[in-house]
Scaffold this motif. Sequence first.
Motif, PDB file in Angstrom:
ATOM      1  N   ASN A 116       0.948  -1.057  -0.008  1.00  0.00           N
ATOM      2  CA  ASN A 116       0.094   0.148   0.366  1.00  0.00           C
ATOM      3  C   ASN A 116       0.827   1.408  -0.029  1.00  0.00           C
ATOM      4  O   ASN A 116       0.227   2.482   0.008  1.00  0.00           O
ATOM      5  CB  ASN A 116      -0.816   0.088   1.192  1.00  0.00           C
ATOM      6  CG  ASN A 116      -1.848  -0.985   1.005  1.00  0.00           C
ATOM      7  OD1 ASN A 116      -3.005  -0.915   0.410  1.00  0.00           O
ATOM      8  ND2 ASN A 116      -1.923  -2.059   2.032  1.00  0.00           N
ATOM      9  N   LEU A 117       2.139   1.018  -0.018  1.00  0.00           N
ATOM     10  CA  LEU A 117       3.201   2.366  -0.153  1.00  0.00           C
ATOM     11  C   LEU A 117       3.156   2.901  -1.299  1.00  0.00           C
ATOM     12  O   LEU A 117       3.081   2.605  -2.355  1.00  0.00           O
ATOM     13  CB  LEU A 117       4.425   1.737   0.383  1.00  0.00           C
ATOM     14  CG  LEU A 117       5.498   2.693   0.128  1.00  0.00           C
ATOM     15  CD1 LEU A 117       5.387   3.717   1.406  1.00  0.00           C
ATOM     16  CD2 LEU A 117       6.944   2.212   0.368  1.00  0.00           C
ATOM     17  N   ARG A 118       2.901   4.410  -1.045  1.00  0.00           N
ATOM     18  CA  ARG A 118       3.401   5.467  -2.068  1.00  0.00           C
ATOM     19  C   ARG A 118       4.511   6.221  -1.457  1.00  0.00           C
ATOM     20  O   ARG A 118       4.370   6.639  -0.351  1.00  0.00           O
ATOM     21  CB  ARG A 118       2.303   6.256  -2.578  1.00  0.00           C
ATOM     22  CG  ARG A 118       1.104   5.718  -3.178  1.00  0.00           C
ATOM     23  CD  ARG A 118       1.411   5.004  -4.553  1.00  0.00           C
ATOM     24  NE  ARG A 118       0.220   4.332  -5.131  1.00  0.00           N
ATOM     25  CZ  ARG A 118      -0.443   3.343  -4.669  1.00  0.00           C
ATOM     26  NH1 ARG A 118      -0.064   2.592  -3.962  1.00  0.00           N
ATOM     27  NH2 ARG A 118      -1.724   3.064  -5.470  1.00  0.00           N
ATOM     28  N   LEU A 119       5.842   6.491  -2.208  1.00  0.00           N
ATOM     29  CA  LEU A 119       6.774   7.123  -1.555  1.00  0.00           C
ATOM     30  C   LEU A 119       6.394   8.688  -0.973  1.00  0.00           C
ATOM     31  O   LEU A 119       5.357   9.131  -1.864  1.00  0.00           O
ATOM     32  CB  LEU A 119       7.738   7.173  -2.516  1.00  0.00           C
ATOM     33  CG  LEU A 119       8.653   6.034  -2.679  1.00  0.00           C
ATOM     34  CD1 LEU A 119       9.762   6.010  -3.497  1.00  0.00           C
ATOM     35  CD2 LEU A 119       9.027   5.175  -1.392  1.00  0.00           C
ATOM     36  N   PRO A 120       6.909   9.094  -0.284  1.00  0.00           N
ATOM     37  CA  PRO A 120       6.419  10.398   0.495  1.00  0.00           C
ATOM     38  C   PRO A 120       6.874  11.583  -0.516  1.00  0.00           C
ATOM     39  O   PRO A 120       7.892  11.108  -1.356  1.00  0.00           O
ATOM     40  CB  PRO A 120       6.859  10.650   1.679  1.00  0.00           C
ATOM     41  CG  PRO A 120       7.928   9.476   1.735  1.00  0.00           C
ATOM     42  CD  PRO A 120       7.622   8.363   1.008  1.00  0.00           C
ATOM     43  N   ASP A 121       6.669  12.743  -0.322  1.00  0.00           N
ATOM     44  CA  ASP A 121       7.134  13.910  -1.313  1.00  0.00           C
ATOM     45  C   ASP A 121       8.433  14.177  -0.796  1.00  0.00           C
ATOM     46  O   ASP A 121       9.081  13.646  -0.153  1.00  0.00           O
ATOM     47  CB  ASP A 121       6.254  15.213  -0.851  1.00  0.00           C
ATOM     48  CG  ASP A 121       6.035  16.073  -1.950  1.00  0.00           C
ATOM     49  OD1 ASP A 121       6.715  15.896  -3.125  1.00  0.00           O
ATOM     50  OD2 ASP A 121       5.253  17.129  -1.909  1.00  0.00           O
ATOM     51  N   TYR A 122       9.008  15.001  -1.638  1.00  0.00           N
ATOM     52  CA  TYR A 122      10.508  15.539  -1.874  1.00  0.00           C
ATOM     53  C   TYR A 122      10.458  16.977  -1.854  1.00  0.00           C
ATOM     54  O   TYR A 122       9.532  17.707  -2.018  1.00  0.00           O
ATOM     55  CB  TYR A 122      11.364  14.889  -2.824  1.00  0.00           C
ATOM     56  CG  TYR A 122      10.742  15.158  -4.250  1.00  0.00           C
ATOM     57  CD1 TYR A 122      10.919  16.532  -4.930  1.00  0.00           C
ATOM     58  CD2 TYR A 122       9.693  14.534  -4.946  1.00  0.00           C
ATOM     59  CE1 TYR A 122      10.416  16.782  -6.048  1.00  0.00           C
ATOM     60  CE2 TYR A 122       9.097  14.880  -6.162  1.00  0.00           C
ATOM     61  CZ  TYR A 122       9.424  16.035  -6.709  1.00  0.00           C
ATOM     62  OH  TYR A 122       8.868  16.453  -7.893  1.00  0.00           O
ATOM     63  N   HIS A 123      11.691  17.398  -1.365  1.00  0.00           N
ATOM     64  CA  HIS A 123      11.856  19.120  -1.571  1.00  0.00           C
ATOM     65  C   HIS A 123      12.963  19.119  -2.344  1.00  0.00           C
ATOM     66  O   HIS A 123      14.084  18.497  -2.085  1.00  0.00           O
ATOM     67  CB  HIS A 123      12.094  19.624  -0.008  1.00  0.00           C
ATOM     68  CG  HIS A 123      12.490  20.837  -0.202  1.00  0.00           C
ATOM     69  ND1 HIS A 123      11.578  21.991  -0.315  1.00  0.00           N
ATOM     70  CD2 HIS A 123      13.670  21.718  -0.071  1.00  0.00           C
ATOM     71  CE1 HIS A 123      12.098  23.212  -0.347  1.00  0.00           C
ATOM     72  NE2 HIS A 123      13.477  22.986  -0.198  1.00  0.00           N
ATOM     73  N   LEU A 124      12.837  20.015  -3.285  1.00  0.00           N
ATOM     74  CA  LEU A 124      13.831  20.304  -4.396  1.00  0.00           C
ATOM     75  C   LEU A 124      14.198  21.656  -4.634  1.00  0.00           C
ATOM     76  O   LEU A 124      13.099  22.528  -4.874  1.00  0.00           O
ATOM     77  CB  LEU A 124      13.651  19.448  -5.751  1.00  0.00           C
ATOM     78  CG  LEU A 124      14.431  19.775  -6.955  1.00  0.00           C
ATOM     79  CD1 LEU A 124      15.888  19.120  -6.647  1.00  0.00           C
ATOM     80  CD2 LEU A 124      13.693  19.366  -8.137  1.00  0.00           C
ATOM     81  N   GLU A 125      15.423  22.100  -4.714  1.00  0.00           N
ATOM     82  CA  GLU A 125      15.942  23.534  -5.004  1.00  0.00           C
ATOM     83  C   GLU A 125      17.239  23.676  -5.714  1.00  0.00           C
ATOM     84  O   GLU A 125      17.986  22.617  -5.135  1.00  0.00           O
ATOM     85  CB  GLU A 125      15.621  24.568  -3.828  1.00  0.00           C
ATOM     86  CG  GLU A 125      16.355  24.160  -2.791  1.00  0.00           C
ATOM     87  CD  GLU A 125      16.132  25.169  -1.739  1.00  0.00           C
ATOM     88  OE1 GLU A 125      16.886  26.275  -1.579  1.00  0.00           O
ATOM     89  OE2 GLU A 125      15.273  24.949  -0.748  1.00  0.00           O
ATOM     90  N   LYS A 126      17.415  24.641  -6.358  1.00  0.00           N
ATOM     91  CA  LYS A 126      18.692  24.835  -6.680  1.00  0.00           C
ATOM     92  C   LYS A 126      19.676  25.730  -5.845  1.00  0.00           C
ATOM     93  O   LYS A 126      19.038  26.746  -5.292  1.00  0.00           O
ATOM     94  CB  LYS A 126      18.898  25.433  -8.176  1.00  0.00           C
ATOM     95  CG  LYS A 126      18.232  24.415  -9.479  1.00  0.00           C
ATOM     96  CD  LYS A 126      18.157  25.294 -10.661  1.00  0.00           C
ATOM     97  CE  LYS A 126      17.739  24.351 -11.765  1.00  0.00           C
ATOM     98  NZ  LYS A 126      17.762  25.198 -13.019  1.00  0.00           N
ATOM     99  N   ARG A 127      21.004  25.380  -5.914  1.00  0.00           N
ATOM    100  CA  ARG A 127      21.830  26.203  -5.172  1.00  0.00           C
ATOM    101  C   ARG A 127      23.078  26.210  -5.598  1.00  0.00           C
ATOM    102  O   ARG A 127      23.770  24.919  -5.544  1.00  0.00           O
ATOM    103  CB  ARG A 127      21.620  25.947  -3.531  1.00  0.00           C
ATOM    104  CG  ARG A 127      22.317  26.923  -2.727  1.00  0.00           C
ATOM    105  CD  ARG A 127      22.212  26.548  -1.226  1.00  0.00           C
ATOM    106  NE  ARG A 127      21.022  26.383  -0.826  1.00  0.00           N
ATOM    107  CZ  ARG A 127      20.267  27.479  -0.412  1.00  0.00           C
ATOM    108  NH1 ARG A 127      20.582  28.676  -0.447  1.00  0.00           N
ATOM    109  NH2 ARG A 127      19.181  27.004   0.039  1.00  0.00           N
ATOM    110  N   ASP A 128      23.841  27.070  -6.317  1.00  0.00           N
ATOM    111  CA  ASP A 128      25.332  27.154  -6.468  1.00  0.00           C
ATOM    112  C   ASP A 128      25.649  25.953  -7.653  1.00  0.00           C
ATOM    113  O   ASP A 128      26.697  25.180  -7.441  1.00  0.00           O
ATOM    114  CB  ASP A 128      26.353  27.061  -5.206  1.00  0.00           C
ATOM    115  CG  ASP A 128      25.924  28.203  -4.276  1.00  0.00           C
ATOM    116  OD1 ASP A 128      25.590  29.329  -5.050  1.00  0.00           O
ATOM    117  OD2 ASP A 128      26.109  27.957  -3.174  1.00  0.00           O
ATOM    118  N   GLY A 129      24.756  25.953  -8.639  1.00  0.00           N
ATOM    119  CA  GLY A 129      25.148  24.703  -9.573  1.00  0.00           C
ATOM    120  C   GLY A 129      24.543  23.406  -9.328  1.00  0.00           C
ATOM    121  O   GLY A 129      24.972  22.537  -9.893  1.00  0.00           O
ATOM    122  N   GLN A 130      23.973  23.293  -8.062  1.00  0.00           N
ATOM    123  CA  GLN A 130      23.880  22.042  -7.536  1.00  0.00           C
ATOM    124  C   GLN A 130      22.330  21.761  -6.959  1.00  0.00           C
ATOM    125  O   GLN A 130      21.620  22.816  -6.899  1.00  0.00           O
ATOM    126  CB  GLN A 130      24.485  21.285  -6.352  1.00  0.00           C
ATOM    127  CG  GLN A 130      26.267  21.437  -6.753  1.00  0.00           C
ATOM    128  CD  GLN A 130      26.671  20.351  -7.574  1.00  0.00           C
ATOM    129  OE1 GLN A 130      25.904  19.508  -7.635  1.00  0.00           O
ATOM    130  NE2 GLN A 130      27.799  20.696  -8.080  1.00  0.00           N
TER     131      GLN A 130
END
Length: 430
Positions: free
Chosen positions: A109-123
């Motif tokens: 019954n699992l769906r993977l939880p949300d993620y947090h994504l942002e850009k910083r200094d080329g990474q």
Amino acid sequence: MVDIATRVWNHKWKIDPIVRSLIDNDFYKLLMCQSVFRNRPDATVTFSLINRSKHIRLADLIDEGELREQLDHIRSLSLSRGESTFLRGNTFYGKRQMFRSDFMEWFENLRLPDYHLEKRDGQYELTFEGKWHEVMLWEIPALAVLMELRGRAVLHDMRRFELQVLYARAMTKLWEKIDTLRDLPNLRIADFGTRRRHSYLWQDWCVQAMVEGLGDKFVGTSNCLIAMKRDLEAIGTNAHELPMVYSALTETDAQLRQAPYQVLADWHEEHEGNLRIILPDTYGTEGFLEHAPDWLAGWTGLRIDSGDPVAGAETAIRWWKSRGEDPTQKLIIFSDGLDATKITELHQRFVGQVKVSFGWGTLLTNDFRGLTPDDGLAPFSLVCKAVRANGRPTVKLSDNPNKAMGPADQIQRYKRVFDVGQQASMDVIV
């Protein structure tokens, strides 16, 4: 056999999502997940992407929209009926029903939880936070997505014939490695290359090549989906993640000192004496073995994943002898930065002294060095690690200080608690 070059040339096809199943993951993650589900169900953990190769500016190479599309696709996945049947009914390491019913009901019954994504200094800063047993299953898919998107970016403007030649050269390169290994007596080698593979299709091709080229000397793959698809053994036990999080959850120095051994006590109970492989280097191999309880000496063997592999193996052999064990009946698994030459050297050095096995990772499933202009497909060191547990920072020391991670003050505390002295620095290849 898939025409990989044509599929890459048509890489926008929706038929080729980078991660196509929740079990397109390393087997050890599922084994650890069940242990965490049982023993630490309330722990909240944060995983974070760490690019050790800062010169590879991932945010400049990989389109953010495409990255989000791939991550969102992973969140849409659930276990199929066939995958559930494979995990519930298969025999792993000689044990029927390795995965318990309560865990499987949760996993189905699992769906993977949300993620947090942002850009910083080329990474890219990519993090996953939530219940440990849920977010831990993001690690391998997240790495696989970023590695493959980087490869797609490098190959984006290549024409079909260029790609055909590129993959022909890469296939030849791998086959030459296999050819050098096939005559090693009593060789045992497995694919450990999911996390930093060139692509799913390429990993699958590499596994097929190993099956044909090495026969019974190839003992299986860490990738659950490929193991199911190719009727192979799924290979894996546990990783640094367990002692890192257990340690972060402790309150006192005395509890911290015992945390790596508590991990293995829980593991022993979880698997009823099966899968008894020690990973001793999270906070330094020598100190771990020196203070280890006697019952650990009776385990099947250990895995060497950092530092000088020769020194690590010799330390293990001395330890077994000091505890009254016969090293020739013990197993050492080498798994750090391996390629055919190093595998050959280590096999020749230790065969007959111990049982020797190899987990061949990135340089099996992602060795395109020297095959593209500016070496744009050379593998690099990208990891996704547990960085906090219940709000506290995690620490890893390793046998190579260049692999250490954690806040500087906590690194010093852990070195004191675990009595880690001077360590020799080694280049981190992958």
